[in-house]
Design an enzyme around this catalytic site. Structure first.
Site, PDB file in Angstrom:
ATOM      1  N   ARG A  30      12.470   2.299  -0.341  1.00  0.00           N
ATOM      2  CA  ARG A  30      14.225   2.966   0.549  1.00  0.00           C
ATOM      3  C   ARG A  30      15.097   2.740   0.639  1.00  0.00           C
ATOM      4  NH1 ARG A  30      10.626   6.534   2.198  1.00  0.00           N
ATOM      5  NH2 ARG A  30       9.751   5.983   4.759  1.00  0.00           N
ATOM      6  N   HIS A  32      14.559  12.696  -2.735  1.00  0.00           N
ATOM      7  CA  HIS A  32      13.194  11.850  -2.014  1.00  0.00           C
ATOM      8  C   HIS A  32      12.106  12.978  -1.861  1.00  0.00           C
ATOM      9  CE1 HIS A  32      12.356   9.085   1.684  1.00  0.00           C
ATOM     10  NE2 HIS A  32      11.612   9.245   1.371  1.00  0.00           N
TER      11      HIS A  32
HETATM   12  P1  NAP Z   1       2.488  -0.569   3.093  1.00  0.00           P
HETATM   13  O1  NAP Z   1       0.501  -0.353   2.682  1.00  0.00           O
HETATM   14  O2  NAP Z   1       2.673  -1.291   3.731  1.00  0.00           O
HETATM   15  O3  NAP Z   1       1.968  -1.918   1.730  1.00  0.00           O
HETATM   16  C1  NAP Z   1       3.088  -2.697   1.623  1.00  0.00           C
HETATM   17  C2  NAP Z   1       2.929  -3.273   0.499  1.00  0.00           C
HETATM   18  O4  NAP Z   1       4.761  -4.288   0.858  1.00  0.00           O
HETATM   19  C3  NAP Z   1       2.502  -4.668   1.379  1.00  0.00           C
HETATM   20  O5  NAP Z   1       1.454  -5.233  -0.929  1.00  0.00           O
HETATM   21  C4  NAP Z   1       2.999  -5.565   0.957  1.00  0.00           C
HETATM   22  O6  NAP Z   1       2.361  -7.483   0.884  1.00  0.00           O
HETATM   23  C5  NAP Z   1       4.284  -5.565   0.464  1.00  0.00           C
HETATM   24  N1  NAP Z   1       5.499  -6.264   1.120  1.00  0.00           N
HETATM   25  C6  NAP Z   1       5.798  -5.676   1.947  1.00  0.00           C
HETATM   26  N2  NAP Z   1       7.327  -6.778   2.454  1.00  0.00           N
HETATM   27  C7  NAP Z   1       7.523  -7.757   1.760  1.00  0.00           C
HETATM   28  C8  NAP Z   1       7.884  -8.313   0.132  1.00  0.00           C
HETATM   29  N3  NAP Z   1       9.011  -9.902   1.947  1.00  0.00           N
HETATM   30  N4  NAP Z   1       7.852  -9.229  -0.467  1.00  0.00           N
HETATM   31  C9  NAP Z   1       6.611  -8.829  -1.315  1.00  0.00           C
HETATM   32  N5  NAP Z   1       5.797  -7.758  -1.148  1.00  0.00           N
HETATM   33  C10 NAP Z   1       6.478  -7.038   0.548  1.00  0.00           C
HETATM   34  O7  NAP Z   1       2.777   0.843   2.390  1.00  0.00           O
HETATM   35  P2  NAP Z   1       2.814   1.713   1.456  1.00  0.00           P
HETATM   36  O8  NAP Z   1       1.571   2.727   1.944  1.00  0.00           O
HETATM   37  O9  NAP Z   1       2.112   1.332   0.138  1.00  0.00           O
HETATM   38  O10 NAP Z   1       4.184   2.294   1.439  1.00  0.00           O
HETATM   39  C11 NAP Z   1       5.057   1.500   0.888  1.00  0.00           C
HETATM   40  C12 NAP Z   1       6.410   2.387   0.554  1.00  0.00           C
HETATM   41  O11 NAP Z   1       6.321   3.051  -0.074  1.00  0.00           O
HETATM   42  C13 NAP Z   1       6.266   2.562   2.334  1.00  0.00           C
HETATM   43  O12 NAP Z   1       6.945   1.500   3.363  1.00  0.00           O
HETATM   44  C14 NAP Z   1       8.110   3.821   2.262  1.00  0.00           C
HETATM   45  O13 NAP Z   1       8.868   2.919   2.110  1.00  0.00           O
HETATM   46  C15 NAP Z   1       8.129   4.399   0.394  1.00  0.00           C
HETATM   47  N6  NAP Z   1       7.091   5.429   0.323  1.00  0.00           N
HETATM   48  C16 NAP Z   1       7.762   6.421  -0.319  1.00  0.00           C
HETATM   49  C17 NAP Z   1       7.673   7.627  -0.817  1.00  0.00           C
HETATM   50  C18 NAP Z   1       8.966   8.388  -1.222  1.00  0.00           C
HETATM   51  O14 NAP Z   1       8.288   9.520  -1.214  1.00  0.00           O
HETATM   52  N7  NAP Z   1       9.732   8.073  -1.957  1.00  0.00           N
HETATM   53  C19 NAP Z   1       7.101   8.365  -0.184  1.00  0.00           C
HETATM   54  C20 NAP Z   1       5.799   6.991   1.155  1.00  0.00           C
HETATM   55  C21 NAP Z   1       6.395   6.012   1.538  1.00  0.00           C
HETATM   56  P3  NAP Z   1       1.085  -7.888   1.798  1.00  0.00           P
HETATM   57  O15 NAP Z   1      -0.200  -6.909   1.070  1.00  0.00           O
HETATM   58  O16 NAP Z   1       1.413  -9.138   1.555  1.00  0.00           O
HETATM   59  O17 NAP Z   1       1.389  -7.593   2.583  1.00  0.00           O
END
Ligand code: NAP
Length: 267
Positions: free
Chosen positions: A182, A230
């Site tokens: 983000r 994005h």
């Molecule tokens: P998710 O399943 O909720 O996974 C989040 C990951 O981030 C987990 O491994 C978590 O660690 C880690 N994390 C969170 N806070 C942290 C911190 N303070 N320090 C270190 N690690 C941390 O999310 P997801 O579905 O994979 O999606 C991730 C993100 O990708 C979304 O929230 C969004 O921002 C981005 N995204 C972007 C697009 C785009 O088109 N650009 C599309 C989709 C998503 P733990 O496993 O230890 O809890």
């Protein structure tokens, strides 16, 4: 049920019968910022095809830097015939920040392609074929030997501003950045300074602190920055609708909901 992406601040207060807040996508940062959820369940879409789309985007970016398409393009601009020599694939180490639903599939996919892959997350966990690091204490070790840093973190109070000067200085000189988390996680002036000083080689950026990226932003015309709007991955519309409807049925039946987010953790 409120199904949303960027709802007006304070809107839930005007909905006394609200029982569920559901994101139309993977992220929920827009749904919780300055909002009072008053204990309502908060869910997001989890779509394996979305993770595959992200892997494609990150793979393109990896090849762009590893196979030196960036250098070839800058040579082309000067009509120079210069043949770059890429590092052996297994010597090119990629670090994935965030190993959740999306990041873990991206990390695995890159490893299957022969790259050396490290992953960083909040809590400790093992992932086959990936060198994992956890928490702020292990962040410098994670960053120390990367050629490419890929951000796939959710936006929370802890991840805001994380891609900053200190982080770039902990990377080996000449590393590159792919940012698909983000926008507010990246301190854009620190990135520009790191590019201009040669600390960073280049960046592929998909998300920005202000979207659409303003016309006057220096990022648009920086020769070593690729700007995309994005678009790294989008959930498949039918999959999102099916998941949301399934959660509505579950809510009515008093069943557990899928894709639940912990609002106190922020992801
Ligand atoms: P998710 O399943 O909720 O996974 C989040 C990951 O981030 C987990 O491994 C978590 O660690 C880690 N994390 C969170 N806070 C942290 C911190 N303070 N320090 C270190 N690690 C941390 O999310 P997801 O579905 O994979 O999606 C991730 C993100 O990708 C979304 O929230 C969004 O921002 C981005 N995204 C972007 C697009 C785009 O088109 N650009 C599309 C989709 C998503 P733990 O496993 O230890 O809890």
């Amino acid at each position: 049920v409120a199904v949303c992406w960027d709802p007006p601040r304070g809107i839930y207060a005007s909905m006394p019968h609200l029982r569920l807040v559901h994101s139309v996508a993977a992220g929920v940062d827009n749904l919780v910022e300055d909002q009072d959820l008053r204990g309502l369940p908060l869910c997001r879409v989890v779509d394996p095809q979305q993770a595959r789309g992200m892997l494609q985007y990150v793979l393109w970016s990896t090849l762009y830097f590893h196979r030196r398409f960036d250098q070839a393009r800058s040579s082309q601009a000067k009509s120079h015939w210069v043949r770059p020599v890429p590092a052996p694939t297994e010597d090119f180490r990629i670090g994935v920040m965030g190993l959740g639903e999306i990041g873990s599939q991206v990390a695995r996919g890159l490893a299957e392609f022969g790259y050396s892959v490290s992953g960083w997350k909040r809590t400790q966990a093992e992932l086959d074929g990936i060198d994992t690091f956890a928490g702020n204490a292990q962040l410098p070790d994670f960053l120390a030997d990367l050629q490419l840093l890929v951000c796939l973190l959710p936006l929370t109070a802890q991840t805001e501003g994380l891609l900053n000067r200190q982080t770039f200085e902990a990377l080996p000189r000449g590393a590159s950045l792919v940012h698909c988390g983000r926008g507010p996680q990246l301190v854009e002036p620190d990135l520009l300074a790191a590019l201009d000083s040669g600390r960073l080689n280049g960046a592929v950026l998909d998300v920005f602190s202000v979207e659409p990226l303003p016309e006057h932003s220096a990022l648009w015309s920086h020769p070593r920055v690729v700007v995309t709007p994005h678009m790294a991955t989008v959930p498949v519309f039918d999959v999102s609708v099916r998941q949301i409807l399934d959660n509505v049925s579950r809510l009515e039946a008093g069943d557990y909901l899928t894709g639940c987010v912990d609002p106190t953790r922020g992801y």
